[in-house]
Design an enzyme around this catalytic site. Structure first.
Site, mmCIF file in Angstrom:
data_model
loop_
_atom_site.group_PDB
_atom_site.id
_atom_site.type_symbol
_atom_site.label_atom_id
_atom_site.label_comp_id
_atom_site.label_asym_id
_atom_site.label_seq_id
_atom_site.Cartn_x
_atom_site.Cartn_y
_atom_site.Cartn_z
ATOM 1 C CE LYS A 1 -4.409 -1.346 2.016
ATOM 2 N NZ LYS A 1 -5.715 -1.314 2.660
ATOM 3 C CE LYS B 1 -9.413 -12.664 -3.457
ATOM 4 N NZ LYS B 1 -8.490 -12.323 -2.430
ATOM 5 C CE LYS C 1 -14.161 -3.932 -2.421
ATOM 6 N NZ LYS C 1 -15.006 -3.877 -1.584
#
Ligand code: TRP
Length: 338
Positions: free
Chosen positions: A121, A203, A206
């Site tokens: 991140k 996978k 979204k």
């Protein structure tokens, strides 16, 4: 002899949280959320919307406000029952931030530096590598340890954070005496391991740029059917579960989870029929599974007063449990309690 009355063994406790950052996909539902619902009779569950975690990356306030309400409504809509489980919004229980500080002073810089999610991140948000992003796992440890759960169901991406939670809990217990239950990760048997409809070796996610690759829990029937129609398959034209048929295997997993049918039953049902028929059946089965959830969701979202009342009750119940843990630790640490 029979058990004395009222002496049923204590149910094991379980806790998990989800960030309010966008509508979950069919993969999140069949891989995790549906399990929370299925396990809520067997366990004493606590489930929260982790909104404080969401602000470790910059959020737009109006959007965050809406997404918190949506995620809370969605948890209710899939069947989490506030009569059976603690269901609440993290930021509405101040003990989370309070315990986070107490635990922060028992978490090592080196430990946090090793977290792979922090490394990822901070690369992705290089202009905003803030203290909260670094302390994220300590806040997560607070979320967990406040409720003294025996198990924490999480996906592979959160395993490292759960390990750190155990290390922190063990350390605090060692220094201050028994304060925390040291929780075990709970490896859930996913209802289905759902893959991308466009790249079925990956996978379902979204954050995929291609919207046809995932089903959002709030997609309408036409969208769902259309996305399944476009799902990537193979050229064999035979509905059977086999190595190398990732697209069909994925659709079979999904259809199986939506209808309760086994792979053999599905193979028999579609014997001699083409992929067009099968894809349509999968789309309709998924739409049928999601439509009652979507109806409930609309009802919860349409009644703000009721939704906030449910948040309030949930937060009060959670506060009761959480405050006891904070008080216990503060006392052991040497704070003066009033
Ligand atoms: N970090 C988790 C995630 O992004 C969400 C989360 C926050 C969580 N607190 C938690 C999960 C406590 C389990 C337990 O998926």
């Amino acid at each position: 002899m029979c058990n004395p009355v009222n002496e049923a063994p204590r149910k094991k406790r379980m806790l998990s949280c989800i960030q309010p950052t966008g509508t979950p996909t069919l993969g999140n539902y069949l891989g995790a959320l549906k399990n929370w619902v299925d396990l809520q009779d067997e366990f004493e569950g606590a489930f929260a919307v982790a909104d404080l975690h969401a602000i470790t990356v910059r959020q737009e306030p109006a959007k965050l406000r809406r997404q918190i309400a949506e995620m809370f409504s969605l948890l209710l809509s899939i069947g989490l029952d506030p009569e059976k489980s603690l269901l609440f919004v993290q930021s509405q229980v101040p003990a989370h931030t309070e315990l986070c500080w107490l635990l922060a002073c028992c978490t090592q810089f080196g430990e946090l530096s090793r977290m792979t999610q922090f490394k990822d991140k901070s690369q992705k948000h290089a202009d905003n590598i803030n203290l909260g992003l670094f302390a994220y796992p300590t806040l997560m440890a607070a979320d967990i340890l406040l409720y003294q759960p025996d198990y924490v169901p999480v996906g592979a991406d959160q395993k490292q954070h759960c390990e750190l939670t155990r290390d922190i809990a063990t350390r605090v217990n060692g220094v201050y005496g028994n304060v925390f239950t040291v929780p075990e990760p709970y490896i859930m048997k996913a209802c289905a391991r759902v893959r991308s409809l466009q790249a079925p070796t990956q996978k379902m996610s979204k954050s995929d740029e291609n919207q046809n690759s995932y089903i959002s829990l709030l997609d309408d029937r036409d969208t769902i059917v259309r996305k399944f129609k476009r799902a990537v398959t193979d050229s064999e034209a035979s509905v059977r579960y086999a190595e190398g048929k990732d697209g069909i295997n994925n659709l079979m997993e999904i259809y199986g989870a939506a209808t309760g049918r086994s792979f053999e039953e599905i193979e028999r049902e579609f014997d001699g029929r083409g992929y067009g028929d099968f894809k349509l059946a999968v789309g309709e089965a998924v739409a049928d599974m999601l439509s009652p959830i979507q109806e409930k969701f609309a009802t919860y979202m349409g009644d703000r007063a009721q939704l906030e009342a449910l948040m309030k009750t949930g937060a009060e119940h959670a506060q009761y449990v959480a405050n006891r843990t904070v008080q216990k630790l503060k006392k052991k640490m040497g704070f003066v309690l009033l």
